[in-house]
Design a protein around this motif. Structure first.
Motif, PDB file in Angstrom:
ATOM      1  N   ARG A   1      14.106 -11.304 -16.209  1.00 26.68           N
ATOM      2  CA  ARG A   1      15.400 -10.853 -15.694  1.00 26.68           C
ATOM      3  C   ARG A   1      15.544  -9.343 -15.864  1.00 26.68           C
ATOM      4  O   ARG A   1      15.923  -8.636 -14.941  1.00 26.68           O
ATOM      5  CB  ARG A   1      16.544 -11.595 -16.395  1.00 26.68           C
ATOM      6  N   GLN A   2      15.208  -8.839 -17.039  1.00 26.57           N
ATOM      7  CA  GLN A   2      15.296  -7.394 -17.289  1.00 26.57           C
ATOM      8  C   GLN A   2      14.430  -6.615 -16.308  1.00 26.57           C
ATOM      9  O   GLN A   2      14.865  -5.632 -15.717  1.00 26.57           O
ATOM     10  CB  GLN A   2      14.836  -7.097 -18.722  1.00 26.57           C
ATOM     11  N   ARG A   3      13.203  -7.065 -16.128  1.00 27.63           N
ATOM     12  CA  ARG A   3      12.265  -6.392 -15.215  1.00 27.63           C
ATOM     13  C   ARG A   3      12.774  -6.437 -13.769  1.00 27.63           C
ATOM     14  O   ARG A   3      12.787  -5.426 -13.058  1.00 27.63           O
ATOM     15  CB  ARG A   3      10.887  -7.051 -15.324  1.00 27.63           C
ATOM     16  N   GLU A   4      13.233  -7.605 -13.337  1.00 25.49           N
ATOM     17  CA  GLU A   4      13.657  -7.756 -11.939  1.00 25.49           C
ATOM     18  C   GLU A   4      14.960  -7.016 -11.652  1.00 25.49           C
ATOM     19  O   GLU A   4      15.126  -6.451 -10.565  1.00 25.49           O
ATOM     20  CB  GLU A   4      13.759  -9.228 -11.570  1.00 25.49           C
ATOM     21  N   LEU A   5      15.891  -6.997 -12.588  1.00 25.35           N
ATOM     22  CA  LEU A   5      17.134  -6.250 -12.357  1.00 25.35           C
ATOM     23  C   LEU A   5      16.846  -4.759 -12.219  1.00 25.35           C
ATOM     24  O   LEU A   5      17.543  -4.054 -11.486  1.00 25.35           O
ATOM     25  CB  LEU A   5      18.147  -6.520 -13.479  1.00 25.35           C
ATOM     26  N   ALA A   6      15.807  -4.274 -12.867  1.00 23.80           N
ATOM     27  CA  ALA A   6      15.390  -2.874 -12.682  1.00 23.80           C
ATOM     28  C   ALA A   6      14.776  -2.668 -11.293  1.00 23.80           C
ATOM     29  O   ALA A   6      14.999  -1.631 -10.660  1.00 23.80           O
ATOM     30  CB  ALA A   6      14.394  -2.470 -13.772  1.00 23.80           C
ATOM     31  N   ARG A   7      14.037  -3.638 -10.804  1.00 25.96           N
ATOM     32  CA  ARG A   7      13.408  -3.544  -9.477  1.00 25.96           C
ATOM     33  C   ARG A   7      14.410  -3.752  -8.337  1.00 25.96           C
ATOM     34  O   ARG A   7      14.137  -3.390  -7.195  1.00 25.96           O
ATOM     35  CB  ARG A   7      12.295  -4.591  -9.348  1.00 25.96           C
ATOM     36  N   LEU A   8      15.553  -4.375  -8.645  1.00 28.40           N
ATOM     37  CA  LEU A   8      16.502  -4.749  -7.594  1.00 28.40           C
ATOM     38  C   LEU A   8      17.718  -3.820  -7.505  1.00 28.40           C
ATOM     39  O   LEU A   8      18.732  -4.185  -6.910  1.00 28.40           O
ATOM     40  CB  LEU A   8      16.953  -6.200  -7.793  1.00 28.40           C
ATOM     41  N   ILE A   9      17.620  -2.632  -8.062  1.00 23.81           N
ATOM     42  CA  ILE A   9      18.720  -1.671  -7.933  1.00 23.81           C
ATOM     43  C   ILE A   9      19.044  -1.493  -6.449  1.00 23.81           C
ATOM     44  O   ILE A   9      18.153  -1.291  -5.632  1.00 23.81           O
ATOM     45  CB  ILE A   9      18.354  -0.318  -8.586  1.00 23.81           C
ATOM     46  N   GLY A  10      20.319  -1.632  -6.112  1.00 22.56           N
ATOM     47  CA  GLY A  10      20.768  -1.471  -4.732  1.00 22.56           C
ATOM     48  C   GLY A  10      20.750  -2.737  -3.889  1.00 22.56           C
ATOM     49  O   GLY A  10      21.162  -2.715  -2.731  1.00 22.56           O
ATOM     50  N   ILE A  11      20.331  -3.858  -4.447  1.00 18.99           N
ATOM     51  CA  ILE A  11      20.245  -5.099  -3.668  1.00 18.99           C
ATOM     52  C   ILE A  11      21.592  -5.487  -3.065  1.00 18.99           C
ATOM     53  O   ILE A  11      21.668  -5.985  -1.943  1.00 18.99           O
ATOM     54  CB  ILE A  11      19.658  -6.258  -4.507  1.00 18.99           C
ATOM     55  N   GLU A  12      22.671  -5.228  -3.801  1.00 13.61           N
ATOM     56  CA  GLU A  12      23.994  -5.629  -3.327  1.00 13.61           C
ATOM     57  C   GLU A  12      24.369  -4.953  -2.013  1.00 13.61           C
ATOM     58  O   GLU A  12      25.133  -5.491  -1.214  1.00 13.61           O
ATOM     59  CB  GLU A  12      25.052  -5.360  -4.403  1.00 13.61           C
TER      60      GLU A  12
END
Length: 196
Positions: free
Chosen positions: A104-115
């Motif tokens: 989760r930590q790794r993916e939330l860093a990769r998904l900046i701006g997904i919203e």
């Protein structure tokens, strides 16, 4: 729980009345929420809100926190009532879910701006991208949040196409999470009712 078209202090139940109502209707509300949920890939779910889901959320907060003072009730209304759609849009709570903490930590860093890369695509109409987190910014330079609040504001022609039964896809064109899914017919019929 009486739907009135607008959630106000006067339209909320007392804690006692809600406790009785909740015992009889909780399963119905859960089924309604499930109907209004759309999974996008394995890790993103959008819970499309409406008056019933938001009214339930407010009543639950009042119950859990044992809130009965006018100011505190007003605060809950100010926080949650704007999350209900108002006739020209869909509003959704977006959840990014990874059970493993490190992943989760790794993916939330990769998904900046997904919203900002979430969209609704209605057959024959241009894509409508989400307007995200209007109440406050939920990401920083290191990561995005696991929860975002989205509004899909539809032009009149797009709303009319949805109400007329056009096919609708939910999608994301973020470089690290490209995905799209057709919104199931039963869910789409429910969501079309949010548009007037």
């Amino acid at each position: 729980m009486q739907l009135t078209g607008k959630i106000t202090r006067e339209s909320l139940m007392t804690l006692e009345a809600y406790s009785t109502w909740r015992k009889q209707h909780k399963a119905e509300v859960i089924a309604h929420r499930k109907l209004r949920s759309v999974a996008l890939g394995d890790h993103v779910t959008l819970q499309f809100e409406d008056e019933r889901t938001i009214r339930y959320q407010i009543q639950e907060m009042l119950r859990i926190e044992k809130i009965f003072e006018e100011d505190a009730i007003g605060h809950e209304l100010e926080t949650y009532a704007p999350l209900a759609p108002d006739g020209s849009n869909w509003k959704a709570t977006m959840l990014i879910e990874y059970p493993d903490v490190n992943e989760r930590q790794r993916e939330l860093a990769r998904l900046i701006g997904i919203e900002d890369r979430m969209f609704v695509e209605v057959e024959g109409q241009p894509r409508v991208y989400a307007i995200a987190d209007e109440d406050l910014d939920r990401e920083n330079d290191q990561k995005t949040s696991a929860v975002h609040f989205l509004r899909f504001e539809f032009p009149a022609a797009t709303a009319a196409a949805i109400r007329a039964g056009a096919g609708v896809k939910l999608g994301c064109d973020h470089r690290n999470y490209p995905a799209h899914v057709a919104i199931p017919a039963e869910t789409l019929a429910c969501l079309a009712g949010d548009l007037r």
